[in-house]
Motif scaffolding. Sequence first.
Motif, short mmCIF file in Angstrom:
data_model
loop_
_atom_site.label_atom_id
_atom_site.label_comp_id
_atom_site.label_asym_id
_atom_site.label_seq_id
_atom_site.Cartn_x
_atom_site.Cartn_y
_atom_site.Cartn_z
N GLY A 141 0.93 -1.28 -0.01
CA GLY A 141 0.20 -0.01 -0.07
C GLY A 141 0.77 1.16 -0.08
N ASP A 142 2.01 1.30 -0.41
CA ASP A 142 2.87 2.28 -0.05
C ASP A 142 2.79 3.58 -1.07
OD1 ASP A 142 4.95 0.93 1.49
OD2 ASP A 142 4.81 -0.69 -0.13
N VAL A 143 2.24 3.20 -2.32
CA VAL A 143 2.09 4.22 -3.05
C VAL A 143 0.76 5.11 -2.75
CG1 VAL A 143 1.47 4.97 -5.66
CG2 VAL A 143 3.30 3.47 -5.03
N ASP A 144 -0.22 4.37 -2.38
CA ASP A 144 -1.28 5.06 -2.12
C ASP A 144 -1.35 5.87 -0.75
OD1 ASP A 144 -3.31 3.79 -3.94
OD2 ASP A 144 -3.06 2.04 -2.82
N LEU A 145 -0.49 5.38 0.11
CA LEU A 145 -0.20 6.05 1.45
C LEU A 145 0.63 7.49 1.17
CD1 LEU A 145 -0.43 6.52 4.21
CD2 LEU A 145 1.44 5.09 4.75
N ALA A 146 1.87 7.28 0.10
CA ALA A 146 2.19 8.42 0.02
C ALA A 146 1.59 9.52 -0.72
CB ALA A 146 3.49 8.08 -0.89
N ARG A 147 0.63 9.08 -1.62
CA ARG A 147 -0.24 9.95 -2.48
C ARG A 147 -1.14 10.53 -1.58
NH1 ARG A 147 3.57 11.26 -5.80
NH2 ARG A 147 3.37 10.01 -7.92
N ALA A 148 -1.84 9.90 -0.50
CA ALA A 148 -2.69 10.43 0.47
C ALA A 148 -1.96 11.38 1.29
CB ALA A 148 -3.07 9.24 1.48
N ILE A 149 -0.86 11.26 1.66
CA ILE A 149 0.04 12.15 2.57
C ILE A 149 0.22 13.38 1.43
CG2 ILE A 149 2.22 12.70 3.60
CD1 ILE A 149 2.62 9.69 4.32
N LEU A 150 0.64 13.17 0.45
CA LEU A 150 0.83 14.63 -0.51
C LEU A 150 -0.41 15.17 -0.63
CD1 LEU A 150 2.61 16.24 -2.16
CD2 LEU A 150 2.45 14.66 -4.07
N ALA A 151 -1.60 14.56 -0.74
CA ALA A 151 -2.81 15.16 -1.15
C ALA A 151 -3.32 15.94 -0.01
CB ALA A 151 -3.85 14.31 -1.38
N ARG A 152 -3.11 15.61 1.23
CA ARG A 152 -3.32 16.16 2.68
C ARG A 152 -2.53 17.41 2.60
NH1 ARG A 152 -7.70 16.86 5.01
NH2 ARG A 152 -6.95 16.90 7.13
N ALA A 153 -1.16 17.27 2.44
CA ALA A 153 0.03 18.56 2.49
C ALA A 153 -0.73 19.71 1.64
CB ALA A 153 1.26 17.98 2.19
N VAL A 154 -1.14 19.20 0.28
CA VAL A 154 -1.85 20.21 -0.53
C VAL A 154 -3.08 20.86 0.17
CG1 VAL A 154 -2.81 20.69 -2.84
CG2 VAL A 154 -0.68 19.15 -2.66
N THR B 205 -4.01 21.12 3.18
CA THR B 205 -3.62 21.87 4.31
C THR B 205 -2.74 22.76 4.17
OG1 THR B 205 -2.52 19.98 5.24
CG2 THR B 205 -4.75 19.81 5.84
N ASP B 206 -2.22 23.27 3.11
CA ASP B 206 -1.20 24.22 2.86
C ASP B 206 0.11 23.77 3.54
OD1 ASP B 206 -2.84 25.78 1.70
OD2 ASP B 206 -3.89 26.58 3.43
N ARG B 207 0.51 22.67 3.67
CA ARG B 207 1.75 22.23 4.14
C ARG B 207 2.68 22.12 3.06
NH1 ARG B 207 -1.60 18.71 7.36
NH2 ARG B 207 -1.49 19.25 9.71
N VAL B 208 2.46 22.66 1.93
CA VAL B 208 3.59 22.52 0.61
C VAL B 208 4.48 23.65 0.79
CG1 VAL B 208 3.76 22.79 -1.70
CG2 VAL B 208 2.12 21.52 -0.59
#
Length: 711
Positions: A218-231, A233-236
């Motif tokens: 499930g690694d790609v799904d998790l990494a993309r979920a984290i990036l989506a949340r970073a976007v 929640t303005d963490r970029v």
Amino acid sequence: MTELVPTTCMRCAVGCGHVHRPVEQGYGLDVVRGDAAHPVNNGLACQRGISESVDPGDKWLTRPLVRRDGELVATTWETALERAAEGLDTALEDGPDSVAVLGSGQQTNEAAYALGKLARGGFGTSYYDANTTLCMASAVTAYYDAFGSDAPPPTYDDIPEAETHLVWGANPAAAHPVMFRWINQSADAADSELIVVDPIESETVEVADYHVPLEPGGDVDLARAILARAVETDRVDEEFVADATDGFDELCDQLPDAADAAEAAGVTLEMVDRIATALESPTLLYWGMGINQSVNGTAASGALIDLCLATGNLRPGSGPFSLTGQANSMGTRVCSSKGTWPGHRPFGDAEHRNAVAEAWDVPESRLPADPGPGPVGIVDAIGEDVSAVYAVATNPLAGMPDTTHVREQLEDAFLVVQDAFRSETVELADVVLPAATWGESSGTTTNMERTVSRVRAATETPAGVRTDLELIGDLADRLVPSLFEESLEPESVFAELAALTEGTPADLSGISYERLDHEVAVRWPAPEPDVSAGYRYYDGPARDDDERKTTGEERAESWSFPTPTGRAQFSTGTTQPLPEPTDETYPLTLTTARRPDAYNTGVRAREDEPTARVSPATAVALADELESGESEGDGGYGRVVSRRGSITVRVEPDESIPDGVVWLPIHQPAVNELTVSAVDPRSKEPNFKQCAVRLERPRDRPTSALADASA
């Protein structure tokens, strides 16, 4: 009393300095300990590196062997070398691709370079690779995609500076104990933490501040979920993304819904947010075989690098840090002409091909047009293109996936095996060339942070053993007499190698044996005799910039990447389904990993029988399928069955293993009878980490189990 000899440990890729003292009489090592003068480890050493150097546990080879009437029998060096040369030469009559060469991350830089020169410039074969492709190729491909160059940007110097240590799909507490000590010390600071992403509650998880137990694969799904949340929640780090990267908007257009991706990865959105928040601090993101050894290894590695890029974690004290297993995997990639020409010269670039051909004094037309299909593809080519195999310091019958198929293929080839130990592959060989091992060889090695240091022999080799470098030269003299102008000596070979890397991304030209004797260790790129590189791609300011301290002015940040645009690239790699999902017939997922006390495929430390760890609930559910153990808490004996093979195992209930998963160690050669040979389409790295299996009653109980029962 004999003197202590400084050298470098070749157990793993941390690259710790050791000192060795030979026995007073005879052959072998009496003392092995950390070298306080070595700048990598300053005297630290793990017990496994010490014990496996002073007392290797497997059967050593001490005489050349040839096969006669179906049996391997001792012979003279002249007979063995002539027989090896005749068999390889006969194959070469059908063309350069009739000979395959398999190298290793256990060789010195010099031996790896000489083997690559023989394979590519002497034979001209495209069927050449090293077992480093079985562990690091996906990370390498992702580094090239993102940065235009191989190897991690950070170094060990960045570990104390990081505030978040995010370990993903790796278990450095077991695989890299000395490095893990540094990680753990840094994470123990008041403002720091250790987060581990792993389906298994590993030894590293045991000391972590937070554990994310995702589903296997499930690694790609998790990494993309984290990036989506970073976007969301303005963490970029928008300034870094704008100044130093390409492709972020295109990636954002492809991002999934964070909640949906989290569910696909088998984690909660709270876990996703926890990691996204942690990435706001200077973060070192480490990953290992749990990421790389997958059909989605390149995509997953790229997705982790994307997290670093999006959050600005590409400065000193942060960044993407792939953890290398084999001692000289980095050196093999730089030196061996495996996936690139020496110095990471691009394989298909006409100018670089010409430079290599000129340096080697061979026709450019002899050099193969591409780096080949990877180890799995090489094995598949036996019986078609390939009729002879030269295997050096590698054991494909234990380390490759689907080893039943590997055995069948190698049985059809003329096989020359050069090794220090009597491995499973040796047993199939037509000619066996006994080679020196740790403590007996001289040269250099390169650790995972790009640091080159000396390997020195502390003891003489027995009369029936020669070094890898000598043996490569012996065969070259018989098969391609003009390839090497003189007998191969480590220092002169390194000088030739270093000169060939001049001006390349992996420039070793400022490194010499004399410099290493003086400085002990030097990190590449080192284009001048007084240069030893630090963090890559980041041009300033450093975290404690001297100019800022003296002037009070902070220099603007800048980055430089060897990509076509000079900017780091976000990935948009697509994923594919795992090659073997579970079903009613094979309802469990097999994963493989390292044991803390064992070395690679078990050549130096091997258990008599593999132990399969399963969750207590899985053990209870399968109790009727197992032969009962002799004591409380012993799950008994069972047979792990996949579509390719089956092995008898001791079953051990273990709460650290999730339900539905079977954990087996990589160090037992039978384990890879089960694994699937599907590979990442770009890196050619096999999908070792997930395949479908079932547990059933054993056909025959192991001999050792019978002994236990009768005791």
